[in-house]
Design an enzyme around this catalytic site. Structure first.
Site, PDB file in Angstrom:
ATOM      1  N   HIS A  77     118.834  -2.406   4.944  1.00 46.78           N
ATOM      2  CA  HIS A  77     119.654  -2.624   6.435  1.00 46.78           C
ATOM      3  C   HIS A  77     121.201  -2.369   6.240  1.00 46.78           C
ATOM      4  O   HIS A  77     121.877  -3.279   6.563  1.00 46.78           O
ATOM      5  CB  HIS A  77     119.474  -4.187   6.316  1.00 46.78           C
ATOM      6  CG  HIS A  77     119.448  -4.578   7.838  1.00 46.78           C
ATOM      7  ND1 HIS A  77     118.885  -5.681   8.395  1.00 46.78           N
ATOM      8  CD2 HIS A  77     120.360  -4.025   8.925  1.00 46.78           C
ATOM      9  CE1 HIS A  77     119.392  -5.934   9.880  1.00 46.78           C
ATOM     10  NE2 HIS A  77     120.154  -4.880  10.144  1.00 46.78           N
ATOM     11  N   ARG A 129     114.906  -2.671  14.768  1.00 44.67           N
ATOM     12  CA  ARG A 129     114.872  -3.921  14.412  1.00 44.67           C
ATOM     13  C   ARG A 129     113.423  -4.030  13.797  1.00 44.67           C
ATOM     14  O   ARG A 129     112.249  -3.276  14.429  1.00 44.67           O
ATOM     15  CB  ARG A 129     114.464  -4.932  15.695  1.00 44.67           C
ATOM     16  CG  ARG A 129     115.954  -5.336  16.378  1.00 44.67           C
ATOM     17  CD  ARG A 129     116.826  -6.448  15.292  1.00 44.67           C
ATOM     18  NE  ARG A 129     118.048  -6.797  15.899  1.00 44.67           N
ATOM     19  CZ  ARG A 129     119.074  -6.068  15.858  1.00 44.67           C
ATOM     20  NH1 ARG A 129     119.208  -4.900  15.039  1.00 44.67           N
ATOM     21  NH2 ARG A 129     120.186  -6.304  16.327  1.00 44.67           N
ATOM     22  N   GLU A 152     112.011  -9.178   6.897  1.00 49.13           N
ATOM     23  CA  GLU A 152     113.297  -8.929   6.070  1.00 49.13           C
ATOM     24  C   GLU A 152     113.566 -10.516   5.386  1.00 49.13           C
ATOM     25  O   GLU A 152     113.457 -11.360   6.006  1.00 49.13           O
ATOM     26  CB  GLU A 152     114.236  -8.381   7.020  1.00 49.13           C
ATOM     27  CG  GLU A 152     115.284  -7.517   6.089  1.00 49.13           C
ATOM     28  CD  GLU A 152     115.995  -6.792   7.167  1.00 49.13           C
ATOM     29  OE1 GLU A 152     117.286  -6.961   7.145  1.00 49.13           O
ATOM     30  OE2 GLU A 152     115.521  -5.999   7.891  1.00 49.13           O
TER      31      GLU A 152
END
EC number: 1.1.1.29
Length: 386
Positions: A320, A273, A302
């Protein structure tokens, strides 16, 4: 009021209305819903992240369930709208659900699904790929070639780090962390040091057995050590991969102080994360230590990166994509659809969310269960005995 969003419809006369906020890989998930008399509406809006208003427009006046994405803000407003439309199920097409206010879902009696069990190997593979790419400076070398700068072999051109015989450090030795560790130990004969609140017994046995195999064949054995602290992993490891959950205790787990603990030529990988890493501190550390390298699949804010990160040659950044293998993404779509379908049909919840192979077997009907409902206990949902 949001403008009407464009959609693609399957089985328009279906009894149950299920909305997907994004097109998802494969067609099996659509077929499984249609076979159970669902009208499937897929948002085809050319917009990367839908707003709350967009999703409310998608939900409309009648909606039995929604399949959404981790980029969406599923809180009080959306669960209230879904409940008013008669909806009882929402599923992220993701294992994580930091974007979901589960308490709000509980308030409105909405089941919240996620998709664990299919991301382990594919995420570990990307972490391993970033490790090799960073250690051997592959992205830098690729850019150099494409720029037409290569005019002959040189002794010091893109000299990187050898992995064989070095130490790989893992922070968080759960399913993904352990799979990554096995890849690095077996693939590159690296020694292992790991930190986890719980002992990774199976991983330890694997490394022990592999070390014995190497020794029996006249090679140096690999070793493992469970560190009593994260700092010990940071000090000793040559390559460090982060695999913790994200909560208050792991926010900015990697910061200015912890970065200073690491070796000057260490490689840091994060496929967990984004907020686990203090990105501002990381940018500064990379600037001051040009031989320190990092591979990032996730980011603190993000989809944005902190200023300066994209300019650094010793940083590899990818958007990602840890779960972006065809099998995994299609499996995630299937599990998310079956989470919603299971609640609509009144099925029980699968007893082990990490053993989802029966749902992914394309040669047999899936079990009559929801694969993974994170708030099943809070809603008092029954557990499958299958």
């Amino acid at each position: 009021m949001a403008k009407p969003v464009s959609i693609e419809v399957y089985n328009p006369n279906g009894k149950y209305r299920v909305v997907s906020t994004k097109p998802m890989p494969g067609t099996r998930w659509i077929n499984l819903l249609v076979e159970q008399d669902c009208r499937v509406e897929i948002c085809t809006q050319k917009k990367t992240i839908l707003s709350v208003e967009d999703i409310i427009a998608l939900i409309g006046d009648k909606c039995d369930g929604v399949i959404g994405q981790l980029t969406e803000d599923w809180g009080e407003t959306l669960f209230s709208a879904l409940s008013r439309a008669g909806g009882k199920a929402f599923s992220n097409m993701a294992v994580g659900y930091n974007n979901v206010d589960v308490n709000a879902a509980n308030k409105y009696g909405v089941a919240v699904g996620n998709t664990p069990g299919v991301l382990t190997e594919t995420t570990a593979e990307l972490a391993a790929s970033l490790s090799v790419s960073a250690a051997r400076r592959i992205v830098e070398a690729d850019e150099f070639m494409r720029a037409g700068l290569y005019d002959g072999w040189l002794p010091n051109l893109f000299v990187g780090n050898l992995l064989k015989g070095q130490t790989v450090g893992v922070i968080g030795a759960g399913r993904i962390g352990s799979a990554y560790a096995r890849m690095m130990v077996e693939g590159f004969k690296m020694n292992l040091i790991y930190y986890d609140l719980y002992q990774a017994t199976r991983l330890e046995k694997f490394v022990t057995a592999y070390g014995q195999f190497l020794q029996a064949n006249g090679e140096s054995p690999v070793t493992w050590k469970r560190a009593p602290s994260m700092d010990e992993v940071l000090r000793e490891a040559d390559v460090i991969s982060l695999h913790p959950i994200l909560d208050k205790t792991t926010y900015h787990l990697i910061n200015k102080e912890s970065l200073a603990t690491m070796k000057k030529e260490a490689v840091l990988i994060n496929c967990s994360r984004g907020p686990v890493v203090d990105e501002v501190a990381l940018v500064e550390h990379l600037k001051q230590n040009p031989m320190f390298r990092v591979g990032l699949d996730v980011f603190e804010d993000e989809p944005y990166m902190k200023p300066g990160l994209a300019d650094l040659k010793n940083a590899i950044v990818v958007p990602h994509i840890a779960s972006a293998s065809k099998w995994t993404r299609e499996g995630m779509a299937t599990l998310a659809a079956l989470n919603v379908l299971g609640k609509i049909k009144g099925y029980p919840v699968w007893s082990d969310a990490n053993r989802v192979e029966p749902f992914l077997n394309e040669n047999a009907p899936p079990p009559a269960a929801s694969p993974s409902i994170v708030n099943a206990k809070a809603l008092g949902l029954p557990v499958s005995r299958l």
